[in-house]
Enzyme design. Structure first.
Site, short mmCIF file in Angstrom:
data_model
loop_
_atom_site.label_atom_id
_atom_site.label_comp_id
_atom_site.label_asym_id
_atom_site.label_seq_id
_atom_site.Cartn_x
_atom_site.Cartn_y
_atom_site.Cartn_z
CG ASP A 126 -18.30 -2.59 48.73
OD1 ASP A 126 -18.31 -3.81 48.93
OD2 ASP A 126 -19.22 -1.83 49.07
CG ASP A 183 -23.70 -5.25 53.30
OD1 ASP A 183 -22.57 -5.72 53.08
OD2 ASP A 183 -24.20 -4.30 52.67
C1 GLA Z 1 -21.69 -3.06 50.23
C2 GLA Z 1 -20.85 -3.08 51.50
C3 GLA Z 1 -21.47 -2.16 52.53
C4 GLA Z 1 -21.59 -0.74 51.97
C5 GLA Z 1 -22.38 -0.76 50.67
C6 GLA Z 1 -22.35 0.59 49.97
O1 GLA Z 1 -22.94 -3.63 50.42
O2 GLA Z 1 -20.73 -4.38 51.99
O3 GLA Z 1 -20.71 -2.16 53.73
O4 GLA Z 1 -20.30 -0.22 51.75
O5 GLA Z 1 -21.85 -1.72 49.76
O6 GLA Z 1 -23.08 0.60 48.78
#
Ligand code: GLA
Length: 373
Positions: A126, A183
């Site tokens: 990430d 996301d």
């Molecule tokens: C980010 C990523 C997600 C997930 C969250 C976890 O937002 O894009 O897919 O992994 O972190 O905290």
């Protein structure tokens, strides 16, 4: 070669967020086998954020939270492997993960070593809490090199949400998949915007390194960590979502609670033809034959003289879409046509020449596949 097809599996984040533990992961691994997902190609069982303690140990190693994972990660990897599946974990290129757990910036080689000792097969990486002084491309390259030298094949799934146009450089840094967008949430506008934002970038997605448009929300129906009680997807919208991921050769990482998904959504996630389309070895992106603001006609060239012709209506209103086959490289004068069937119903349409007209209700799609004859 890793990622010679788009990876397929399940990830804990969309439904469970921080509420993860050993039992959930083991039960999910069981279900992947028992409910027939494994034989269709779903193989990675991936723990997302929130698995570790808040501090590294005295040797600078990451430590699984003993309340959530009392037997540690090697034990869980062994269990997942015993089912014939692969095991994935999560870290982050920044100082802390998105949920503020210890992260791998400046610890890349030791963390890769730890992951290799636990025998993981996939690392999601990430981009939260990345230092101002850091260099994004270098950070992903460093972990890529650390994984490449750790003595184990570990698929490297980068997740920097499109920062610095990852489609232009991730492949050269040795990355296998790269998240190109923010996301996903379990509603129509979310997956529509994600797909539309990447339409021009999928041409750079190919075997060895795929554009990842996030975990699927199919079957969540508004529940869970990225669920939207108000605006959850309908079955037709889930069909649009899943089939778009398939046409664009995106990783198929399930985000729902597959212990509970049955009926329409289970059948959809297990649709053999859609999975074949996703896993086609050439991984050519579809092109937009016609692109009106809220409508798409997509044509995807598969291997073996097979083709997918798909119609998407993102509008609320009913529409009629027409595709002249000269725009598919098959003018009427050629005497050729497409011998099509409907991928969802199996209905044979027969040989179609010259053009096809399709009526579509709002938020629906129609997917045909066939040979050029
Ligand atoms: C980010 C990523 C997600 C997930 C969250 C976890 O937002 O894009 O897919 O992994 O972190 O905290």
């Amino acid at each position: 070669m890793l990622a010679n097809r788009p990876p397929m599996g399940w990830n804990s984040w969309n439904t469970f967020g921080e509420n993860i533990d050993e039992k959930l992961i083991m039960e999910t691994a069981d279900i992947i086998v028992e409910k027939g997902y494994k034989e269709l190609g779903y193989e990675y069982v991936i723990i997302d954020d929130c698995w570790s303690l808040r501090q590294r140990d005295e040797n600078g190693r990451l430590v699984p939270d003993p309340k959530k994972f009392p037997h540690g990660m090697k034990y869980l990897a062994d269990y997942v492997h015993s089912k014939g599946l692969k095991f994935g974990m999560y870290s982050c290129a920044g100082i802390l993960t998105c949920a503020r757990y210890p992260s791998s910036y400046g610890h890349e080689y030791i963390d890769a070593q730890t992951f290799a000792e636990w025998e993981i097969d996939y690392l999601k990486y990430d981009f939260c809490n990345f230092p101002e002084s850091g260099n994004c491309k270098n950070a992903y390259l460093t972990m890529s090199m650390a994984l490449r030298s750790c003595g184990r094949d570990i698929l490297f799934a980068a997740c920097n949400w499109g920062v610095e146009e990852p489609w232009t450089w991730m492949r050269s840094r040795g990355i296998h998949t790269y998240r190109s967008t923010g996301d996903i949430f379990d509603n129509f506008a979310s997956f529509r915007d994600i797909v539309h934002s990447q339409e021009n970038n999928f041409s750079m997605s190919a075997p060895g390194c795929y554009n990842d448009i996030d975990m699927l929300t199919v079957g969540m129906y508004g529940k869970g960590n990225v669920g939207m009680e108000e605006n959850a997807c309908t079955d037709n919208e889930y069909l649009m979502q899943f089939s778009l991921w398939c046409l664009y050769s995106a990783p198929l990482i399930l985000g729902g609670d597959i212990r509970k998904i049955d009926g329409f959504c289970k059948d959809l996630l297990q649709n053999k033809e859609l999975i074949e389309i996703n896993q086609d070895p050439e991984a050519r992106p579809p092109f937009n034959v016609h692109n009106w603001s809220e409508k798409r006609i997509l044509f995807k060239i598969l291997s073996n003289n097979e083709y997918v012709l798909a119609f998407y209506n993102y509008d609320k209103e009913k529409v009629t879409l027409t595709v002249p086959f000269k725009d598919l490289g098959i003018p009427y004068e050629s005497g050729k046509g497409l011998d099509l069937h409907d991928v969802m119903t199996g209905e044979k349409i027969g040989i179609v020449r010259d053009f096809l007209v399709e009526d579509l209700e709002g938020h629906t799609c129609k997917i045909y596949r066939g040979k050029l004859v």
